[in-house]
Design a protein around this motif. Structure first.
Motif, PDB file in Angstrom:
ATOM      1  N   GLU A 263       0.897  -1.243   0.031  1.00 42.63           N
ATOM      2  CA  GLU A 263      -0.069  -0.053   0.025  1.00 42.63           C
ATOM      3  C   GLU A 263       0.816   1.292   0.122  1.00 42.63           C
ATOM      4  O   GLU A 263       0.292   2.290  -0.741  1.00 42.63           O
ATOM      5  CB  GLU A 263      -1.098   0.148   1.220  1.00 42.63           C
ATOM      6  N   LYS A 264       2.017   1.292   0.790  1.00 43.79           N
ATOM      7  CA  LYS A 264       2.913   2.460   0.853  1.00 43.79           C
ATOM      8  C   LYS A 264       3.317   2.688  -0.526  1.00 43.79           C
ATOM      9  O   LYS A 264       3.557   4.026  -1.172  1.00 43.79           O
ATOM     10  CB  LYS A 264       4.058   2.050   1.741  1.00 43.79           C
ATOM     11  N   ILE A 265       3.723   1.616  -1.423  1.00 42.98           N
ATOM     12  CA  ILE A 265       4.246   1.983  -2.769  1.00 42.98           C
ATOM     13  C   ILE A 265       3.232   2.099  -3.839  1.00 42.98           C
ATOM     14  O   ILE A 265       3.211   2.804  -4.594  1.00 42.98           O
ATOM     15  CB  ILE A 265       5.125   0.692  -3.229  1.00 42.98           C
ATOM     16  N   TYR A 266       2.288   1.317  -3.660  1.00 43.03           N
ATOM     17  CA  TYR A 266       1.303   1.435  -4.985  1.00 43.03           C
ATOM     18  C   TYR A 266      -0.161   1.897  -4.750  1.00 43.03           C
ATOM     19  O   TYR A 266      -0.901   2.134  -5.685  1.00 43.03           O
ATOM     20  CB  TYR A 266       1.037   0.055  -5.546  1.00 43.03           C
ATOM     21  N   GLY A 267      -0.371   1.927  -3.200  1.00 45.80           N
ATOM     22  CA  GLY A 267      -1.842   2.718  -2.973  1.00 45.80           C
ATOM     23  C   GLY A 267      -2.813   1.401  -2.693  1.00 45.80           C
ATOM     24  O   GLY A 267      -2.364   0.312  -2.842  1.00 45.80           O
ATOM     25  N   ASN A 268      -3.994   1.893  -2.405  1.00 53.03           N
ATOM     26  CA  ASN A 268      -4.950   0.843  -2.178  1.00 53.03           C
ATOM     27  C   ASN A 268      -5.532   0.267  -3.305  1.00 53.03           C
ATOM     28  O   ASN A 268      -6.368   1.061  -4.220  1.00 53.03           O
ATOM     29  CB  ASN A 268      -6.109   1.648  -1.223  1.00 53.03           C
ATOM     30  N   ARG A 269      -5.311  -0.858  -3.665  1.00 50.72           N
ATOM     31  CA  ARG A 269      -5.809  -1.528  -4.841  1.00 50.72           C
ATOM     32  C   ARG A 269      -6.433  -2.990  -4.541  1.00 50.72           C
ATOM     33  O   ARG A 269      -6.500  -3.303  -3.172  1.00 50.72           O
ATOM     34  CB  ARG A 269      -4.264  -1.811  -5.576  1.00 50.72           C
ATOM     35  N   GLU A 270      -7.011  -3.326  -5.829  1.00 49.63           N
ATOM     36  CA  GLU A 270      -7.528  -4.881  -5.547  1.00 49.63           C
ATOM     37  C   GLU A 270      -6.148  -5.728  -5.715  1.00 49.63           C
ATOM     38  O   GLU A 270      -5.388  -5.628  -6.598  1.00 49.63           O
ATOM     39  CB  GLU A 270      -8.267  -5.158  -6.776  1.00 49.63           C
ATOM     40  N   ILE A 271      -5.974  -6.766  -4.918  1.00 56.71           N
ATOM     41  CA  ILE A 271      -4.873  -7.638  -4.794  1.00 56.71           C
ATOM     42  C   ILE A 271      -5.145  -9.030  -4.531  1.00 56.71           C
ATOM     43  O   ILE A 271      -6.411  -9.327  -4.208  1.00 56.71           O
ATOM     44  CB  ILE A 271      -3.989  -7.030  -3.413  1.00 56.71           C
ATOM     45  N   GLU A 272      -4.063  -9.801  -4.955  1.00 53.84           N
ATOM     46  CA  GLU A 272      -4.031 -11.117  -4.783  1.00 53.84           C
ATOM     47  C   GLU A 272      -2.685 -11.327  -3.790  1.00 53.84           C
ATOM     48  O   GLU A 272      -1.812 -10.454  -4.045  1.00 53.84           O
ATOM     49  CB  GLU A 272      -3.930 -11.907  -5.873  1.00 53.84           C
ATOM     50  N   ILE A 273      -2.681 -12.446  -3.127  1.00 56.29           N
ATOM     51  CA  ILE A 273      -1.460 -12.946  -2.488  1.00 56.29           C
ATOM     52  C   ILE A 273      -1.156 -14.168  -2.907  1.00 56.29           C
ATOM     53  O   ILE A 273      -1.879 -15.201  -2.965  1.00 56.29           O
ATOM     54  CB  ILE A 273      -1.503 -12.670  -0.878  1.00 56.29           C
ATOM     55  N   ILE A 274       0.251 -14.568  -3.290  1.00 53.08           N
ATOM     56  CA  ILE A 274       0.560 -15.625  -3.917  1.00 53.08           C
ATOM     57  C   ILE A 274       1.654 -16.026  -3.063  1.00 53.08           C
ATOM     58  O   ILE A 274       2.511 -15.131  -2.541  1.00 53.08           O
ATOM     59  CB  ILE A 274       1.031 -15.265  -5.300  1.00 53.08           C
TER      60      ILE A 274
END
Length: 433
Positions: A43-54
């Motif tokens: 979030e610090k780098i790219y902002g609040n986004r739709e994410i997946e965790i792999i």
């Protein structure tokens, strides 16, 4: 899922069962902290986004020490150390999403332009970098007709560099798995992803690795590989649960540097292929043991005793992998353990990759093996050199009840952080959340 919502679900226990599967109940809270920290960094780098965790596991070589480069057999296993990647498709309005951006914890960020075929060609000075792996993976996807596209990711890894647990292969599979999941509906098989990772490592990163590392990371569990046909290696995932056997897989790192060892590693391959060349074969896999035995005197005269001994190791180790694989299939863990011990003895006596004769005062692996033999003599345990050898780590299969005693004896000699207790992870590369 939106980043903030996913973080709340982790905090409230929504993924507890899944995390226990990968890391065990004892490490649940630390796993949750690690995932939440990674989401925060994303979030610090790219902002609040739709994410997946792999998650992509590291791997351990179980049997088959220095057999793959002569088209031999290998038995490997995924372990419960992994790379986790918080990832989202690039937010680029219109057109092709043309950059892969990855920030890995502790490293400078990579930003790779994948806009056209020219941008996917190798870049001078990029060898031995994560950027080379990213570019090479995207290139191979493109060559094979698969979709590629941009994404933003933050990764963190507890697959220790230099441990023999294959941090580079885990990263290669991470990049490939993300492209497969985001842009190809997951249709690329784990074995093909492994081949793509090998391509990136060989042709872009600059390391002539085999396929063992990437396959174990991609598939998970125990994996038996046969490289008799290098273009179409046989891959078999075994249904064996180490945890139910009551044993732990332990790694001991006595210290020591891999610097200046390239010649030592290369000599093993070179000497084995010298022996094969005598019979007009490229690799030892194509030489019969009977032919070898009949020509021992001439082989000694031409290539020296060490080359002969290393060939003897190859023939026996290749058989051990087959026998060990069958033992696990049959649930014969005692027989499997005997083969682990035999593999370790063969690497020490015949392959001779436990220390370098150029610096005989440094024999950390030898000492770790000697101490293991002494400590574990009445524990029905087994230990062997792990991976390339000369420096790095040893591996031991130890009854869970005896791990604490073993570490208490080992740590004062090699350091508090020298020991790792692992388990074999049955899942390969997966979307966790």
């Amino acid at each position: 899922m939106e980043l903030i919502i996913l973080a709340e679900k982790i905090k409230n226990g929504g993924y507890d069962e899944k995390l226990k599967r990968f890391y065990g109940e004892a490490k649940l809270e630390s796993a949750k902290e690690r995932y939440l920290k990674s989401i925060g960094e994303f979030e610090k780098i790219y902002g609040n986004r739709e994410i997946e965790i792999i998650s992509v596991p590291g791997r351990s070589e179980i049997l088959g020490n220095h057999t793959d480069h002569n088209r031999g057999r290998v038995l490997a296993a995924a372990v419960n150390l992994d790379i986790i990647a918080v990832v989202s498709k690039s937010l680029v309005p219109g057109g092709r999403q043309s950059h892969i951006r990855i920030k890995s914890e502790g490293f400078e960020p990579d930003s790779i332009d994948i806009a056209d075929s020219e941008s996917l060609e190798p870049v001078e000075g990029e060898k031995f970098t994560s950027a080379a792996i990213i570019r090479g993976t995207a290139k191979r996807f493109d060559e094979l007709g698969y979709n590629i596209g941009g994404f933003d990711a933050y990764t963190t890894s507890d697959v220790l560099k230099g441990s023999g647990l294959s941090s580079s292969a885990a990263f290669e599979i991470t990049v490939g798995f993300i492209l497969n999941y985001l842009y190809n509906d997951g249709k690329i098989s784990p074995v093909e992803l492994a081949r793509i990772g090998q391509y990136a490592e060989n042709n872009y990163f600059g390391k002539p690795s085999g396929l063992m590392d990437q396959t174990a990371c991609s598939l998970g569990g125990f994996v038996a590989l046969d490289f008799s046909d290098p273009e179409d290696a046989s891959v078999e995932k075994l249904d064996f649960d180490l945890t139910k056997s009551g044993y732990s897989l332990c790694i001991v790192a006595p210290g020591g540097s891999h610097d200046n060892l390239n010649d030592e590693y290369a000599a093993i391959t070179y000497e084995m292929k010298q022996i094969a060349g005598y019979f007009n074969k490229e690799v030892l896999r194509d030489v019969s043991r009977a032919e070898f035995n009949e020509n021992l005197c001439k082989l000694r005269e031409l290539y020296g005793d060490r080359a002969v001994l290393r060939a003897m190791h190859y023939f026996a180790e290749n058989t051990r992998v087959y026998t060990g694989t069958e033992a696990l299939k049959d649930g014969n863990f005692e027989g499997f353990m005997q083969l682990i011990t035999a593999s370790g003895n063969s690497s020490f006596k015949y392959l001779q990759n436990v220390y370098t004769p150029n610096d005989p005062k440094i024999q950390g692996l030898s000492l770790a093996l000697a101490l293991s033999e002494e400590i574990l003599s009445d524990k029905n345990a087994a230990a062997r050199v792990h991976g390339g050898g000369f420096a790095g780590t040893i591996q031991a299969f130890i009854p869970k009840k005896s791990v604490g005693e073993y570490f208490d004896r080992i740590r004062p000699v090699f350091g508090e952080k020298s020991c790792l207790e692992l388990s074999v992870r049955r899942d390969g590369a997966v979307v966790v959340m």
